[in-house]
Design an enzyme around this catalytic site. Sequence first.
Site, PDB file in Angstrom:
ATOM      1  N   GLU A   1       2.682 -13.489  29.752  1.00  0.00           N
ATOM      2  CA  GLU A   1       3.911 -14.210  30.083  1.00  0.00           C
ATOM      3  C   GLU A   1       3.558 -15.123  31.232  1.00  0.00           C
ATOM      4  O   GLU A   1       3.291 -14.658  32.344  1.00  0.00           O
ATOM      5  CB  GLU A   1       5.031 -13.224  30.443  1.00  0.00           C
TER       6      GLU A   1
ATOM      7  N   GLU B   1       7.849  -9.504  25.171  1.00  0.00           N
ATOM      8  CA  GLU B   1       8.164  -8.279  25.897  1.00  0.00           C
ATOM      9  C   GLU B   1       9.644  -7.979  25.709  1.00  0.00           C
ATOM     10  O   GLU B   1      10.407  -8.810  25.231  1.00  0.00           O
ATOM     11  CB  GLU B   1       7.839  -8.439  27.380  1.00  0.00           C
TER      12      GLU B   1
ATOM     13  N   ASN C   1       6.463 -12.411  42.058  1.00  0.00           N
ATOM     14  CA  ASN C   1       7.801 -13.007  42.128  1.00  0.00           C
ATOM     15  C   ASN C   1       8.911 -12.022  41.742  1.00  0.00           C
ATOM     16  O   ASN C   1      10.008 -12.075  42.299  1.00  0.00           O
ATOM     17  CB  ASN C   1       7.879 -14.283  41.281  1.00  0.00           C
TER      18      ASN C   1
ATOM     19  N   CYS D   1       9.671 -18.111  36.499  1.00  0.00           N
ATOM     20  CA  CYS D   1       9.111 -18.880  35.388  1.00  0.00           C
ATOM     21  C   CYS D   1      10.196 -19.501  34.516  1.00  0.00           C
ATOM     22  O   CYS D   1       9.947 -20.475  33.820  1.00  0.00           O
ATOM     23  CB  CYS D   1       8.213 -17.995  34.532  1.00  0.00           C
TER      24      CYS D   1
END
Length: 468
Positions: free
Chosen positions: A241, A444, A143, A275
């Site tokens: 993630e 992150e 994505n 997300c």
Amino acid sequence: MSHTPTRSDPHDGHELLVLNPATEEAVATVPGTGPADVDAAVVRAGAAQVRWAALAPGERARLLRRFAVVVDEHREELARLEVREAGHTLGNARWEAGNVRDLLDYAAGGVERLTGRQIPVAGGLDVTILEPLGVVAVIAPWNFPLPIAAWGTAPALAAGNAVLLKPAETTPLTALRLAELALEAGLPEHLLQVLPGTGSVTGDALVEHPGVAKIVFTGSTAVGKRVLAKGAAQLKRVTLELGGKSPNIVFADADIEAAAAATPMSFLDNSGQDCCARTRILVQRSAYDRFLELLAPAIESVVVGDPADEKTTMGPLISRAQLERVRSYVTDDLAGIRGTAPDGPGFWFPPTVLTGVEPHARVAVEEVFGPVAVVLPFEDEADAIRLANATEHGLAGSIWTRDVGRALRVSSAVRAGNLSVNSHSSVRYWTPFGGFKQSGIGRELGPDALTAFTETKNVFISTEGPAQ
């Protein structure tokens, strides 16, 4: 920084067909890698990592800054490659290439600041030293192929590690080009290697390889759990993630016009394949009708079409499979607001906002990963918090209110890792990013990104003299 597989077993390989999501035309065919290729890459990476870690910190920083310069010089090329393989709008793709540049610069600034501590002890000096892990595998999603690859790669390299980057099988081209640019910038050969392939072949080989010290994975919660389970067999370090089902909470005291105007791209950016997408729009009941009245023209004005056209604000979905998945959530009996999308070739789905949906309905609780949102009314602050937390995910969210106290109370109560007040901005390379609950493990980006790719070694030095 090789990306061409060296095969010891011809059965390891498989071909990856890259399609343009806007036209369904073939863009490229890329040879895949298998377990034998991974074995060879780990050996090469291990040798390169020892040499890289031995460089003076200032030299590593200089090379990473040079890498950032080279990326910037090829920013338009990278952006247009992202448009062709991922269907991103040109404006988004340009931002993504720039984000890679900025992240490399930011990570380079941390190389000479990766310091340990001196801890007071009796009888000597105690210090901690941050040492690189060794070989790190970054498994990037389709994505956001460019920036998310850099989220793991840049800090891992800055901390002194080698990186094996596995792009998604549908979007390997920007990763391969990034590795070529790293070589052009002067980074050592084999320090960054790109290993195209499927998750079940190349991905599993990386996760299970004893020579890989850490896995950074971005993808679905279901696959993330499998990565975690496989890595656990070797106590492998893992950053995950994963998915999201983020709320967009609009209180009646908010600037309703501003909230409605900002809502479309909070879940339509990248065609909803994000997300952080705010796909659960929670609106206080007294403002519900007015909000929908303002939202309808905002949704209908979204320009869906050729992602290479400067005027386009939303492009196609990534694949036929993803299009069918999104369609499965939107049945004919559901009411709402629908935008438009092109007919003909390409994986197109119109912007869609559903109303009258039960809070526990599948479309209201599962991650659709497409341009679909639901609007749910709530009564008061407690009800808004209850609805916001009524999901297994906890990645992001937004709160719209003019009441600072309410903003702070709700921010504290919502179980999510990245919240915005009167905004939908979730991601900055200089602030931490990650999720609660089923949305992931670890963080992150931000000032601690390099530390996540190090081991802490404690050293005690006795200052006691010889016994008399």
